[in-house]
Design an enzyme around this catalytic site. Structure first.
Site, PDB file in Angstrom:
ATOM      1  N   CYS A  48       0.811  -1.218   0.000  1.00  0.00           N
ATOM      2  CA  CYS A  48       0.000   0.000   0.000  1.00  0.00           C
ATOM      3  C   CYS A  48       0.849   1.275   0.000  1.00  0.00           C
ATOM      4  CB  CYS A  48      -0.975  -0.013   1.163  1.00  0.00           C
ATOM      5  SG  CYS A  48      -0.279  -0.562   2.708  1.00  0.00           S
ATOM      6  N   TYR A  49       2.122   1.177   0.391  1.00  0.00           N
ATOM      7  CA  TYR A  49       3.043   2.322   0.350  1.00  0.00           C
ATOM      8  C   TYR A  49       4.292   1.890  -0.412  1.00  0.00           C
ATOM      9  CZ  TYR A  49       0.167   4.347   4.065  1.00  0.00           C
ATOM     10  OH  TYR A  49      -0.861   4.859   4.799  1.00  0.00           O
TER      11      TYR A  49
END
Lengths: 137, 387
Positions: free
Chosen positions: B131-132
């Site tokens: 997600c990052y």
């Protein structure tokens, strides 16, 4: 009679000459050495308090300058960034000459360059680094 | 009948422009000719203030998300390390944080530069996640680009503080300034009779939720400060004679001014932050009136030898003596110097007074009072850790 503090700077070739003797003997100036740093063959700095008649002081300083010794009033060699000062008092803790004092009414910092002996303790003592002393350069 | 006012009654007077407000120094003068009962009748609010270096200070900052986003797991602001364990783009920058390679510029300077609207270089690293995905970012932030910047100081406004001297033959460089050898100077902090917690020694009006002046804007007391200690010995006027209670404070850093938030560097010690705090004390009754009437000669503190391990106590002096420029300790006369700014503290007390008089600043009743009977633990060294 006048009393004033000066910073003298000697070029390498002048380090061996007895300037203070001549100031006393030839110009009747009373000298008080507040600080001295002399490096033979290099340069030298002296902080002097000179006391004498206006004419004698003027002639004595002219004599120094003729011999390549710079002679500037001490207060021109110290700068204090007054506008940024918060008057915390840290510098007054180390100033033994009494040049830096808190005004006992307003509690703002008062700086009297005429009392400064260029010990330079205020330079690191100021948490905002507001003092600059041009003694050697 | 004894005077008893409520917070609401005083706020009503503030709104009507009828409140009587004095600074703590003014009320101490008034007390020379007035009884506590008379003061409680005449005065509604007393303003107190301090402007000193408070190391336990810092700021929470939220940078906003970049595209692609990064989970910041190592953060530097102008090279100064900031805390990386607060979600993806939140951080806490402590005032005393610094890069050992550049010890004279630290967290306090980053905070002041943020307040002044200057650009700050942000560099951050992450391991990269689903997600990052991003692993590195280097950009510039300032007060306009960040979402929030909040001053949160875990321990400020110490109730009293020791006087520092140095009995050794060597200069000692401390957060109390440069201490000359052989007790040739003594330094003191706190604004004495103007100091917030010295005017409310039992904290009858200052508690969680108290609205205060903080760094040039309105802030709040959010908790008792760390090392909150109510067990220190007190003198006959109820004043603890050493460092005791403290405050945790919070406020919007975006609204603050470097006139009241000033970064500092102490030689061979490190970075700290001067914080301006002003606290209004409502004069609810004669008891509180008596407390705010305290004078410098009644406020005593302990002289401690900062040159010796454990800083042993050498004697006791009062703030009138400290401000006279000379104290006597163990028969020796010692020159004194302050290390916190009384002139700035007076300015803050006056600004706070004027804001209350103008109806711009109302007093607030604490939502919870501070604990009593607290004491301090020291750090014990346990052999072998938890093995």
């Amino acid at each position: 009679m006048q009393k004033k503090r000066y910073v003298l700077k000697f070029p390498p070739q002048s380090g061996d000459q007895p300037f203070s003797y001549h100031l006393v003997k030839d110009f009747d100036i009373r000298i008080n050495i507040l600080r001295a740093e002399v490096w033979p063959g290099k340069t030298g700095s002296l902080v002097l308090e000179l006391e004498g008649t206006t004419t004698n002081l003027k002639n004595g300083i002219a004599y120094l300058q003729e011999n390549q010794v710079s002679c500037e009033p001490l207060n021109k060699k110290i700068t204090w960034d007054n506008a940024r000062c918060i008057s915390c008092g840290n510098c007054t803790a180390v100033c033994f000459a009494g040049a830096l004092q808190m005004d006992p009414e307003k509690w703002e910092l008062q700086f009297d360059p005429e009392k400064c002996i260029v010990c330079e303790l205020c330079v690191p003592a100021c948490p905002l680094n507001l003092f600059k002393i041009d003694f050697r350069e | 009948m004894a005077i008893q006012k409520t917070y609401e009654e005083i706020n009503e007077k503030i709104r009507r422009g009828e409140a009587v407000v004095l600074t703590a120094e003014e009320v101490s003068q008034m007390a020379l000719t007035c009884t506590p009962e008379e003061i409680a009748e005449k005065v509604d609010v007393v303003t107190t203030a301090t402007f000193g270096a408070m190391c336990s200070s810092g700021a929470i900052v939220n940078f906003g998300h970049a595209n692609p986003p990064i989970r910041m797991e190592k953060i530097r602001l102008n090279g100064v390390p900031a805390y990386e364990g607060l979600a993806a783009v939140d951080t806490y920058i402590g005032a005393t944080a610094c890069d050992p390679e550049n010890p004279k510029y630290g967290g306090a300077h980053v905070i002041q530069d943020l307040v002044d609207g200057k650009d700050i270089e942000l560099e951050a690293w992450g391991k990269g996640t689903d997600c990052y995905p991003r692993k590195h970012i280097k950009t510039v932030i300032n007060k306009e680009t960040v979402n929030e910047m909040i001053l949160f100081n875990p321990r400020n406004a110490y109730q009293n503080y020791p006087v520092a001297v140095n009995s050794t033959s060597q200069m000692k460089y401390t957060y109390m300034g440069s201490l000359l050898p052989n007790m040739r100077n003594a330094t003191y902090s706190t604004s004495g009779e103007l100091s917030p917690l010295l005017n409310d020694p039992e904290m009858k009006t200052i508690g969680i939720g108290t609205r205060i002046f903080l760094g040039g804007t309105q802030g709040f007391v959010v908790w008792p400060g760390t090392q909150f200690n109510t067990s220190k010995p007190k003198n006959e006027f109820g004043i603890p004679v050493g460092n005791s209670a403290t405050l945790a404070v919070m406020g919007n850093l975006k609204e603050m001014s470097s006139e009241f938030l000033q970064a500092a560097y102490y030689e061979k010690y490190g970075v700290s932050l001067f914080v301006g705090i002003g606290i209004p004390i409502p004069v609810l009754n004669a008891d509180i009136a008596k407390n705010v009437s305290i004078r410098n000669e009644q406020i005593e503190t302990t002289v401690c030898d900062y040159g010796v391990e454990g800083s042993p106590a050498l004697g006791r002096v009062n703030y009138a003596e400290l401000r006279s420029g000379e104290i006597e300790v163990q028969g020796k006369k010692i020159r004194t110097a302050p290390v916190s700014s009384l002139s700035k503290a007076r300015k803050i007390a006056e600004i706070l007074k004027q804001s209350i008089l103008a109806g711009e600043f109302e007093i607030s009743k604490p939502v919870q009072m501070f604990p009593t009977n607290t004491s301090l633990k020291s750090l014990k060294e346990v052999k072998g850790g938890t093995e």
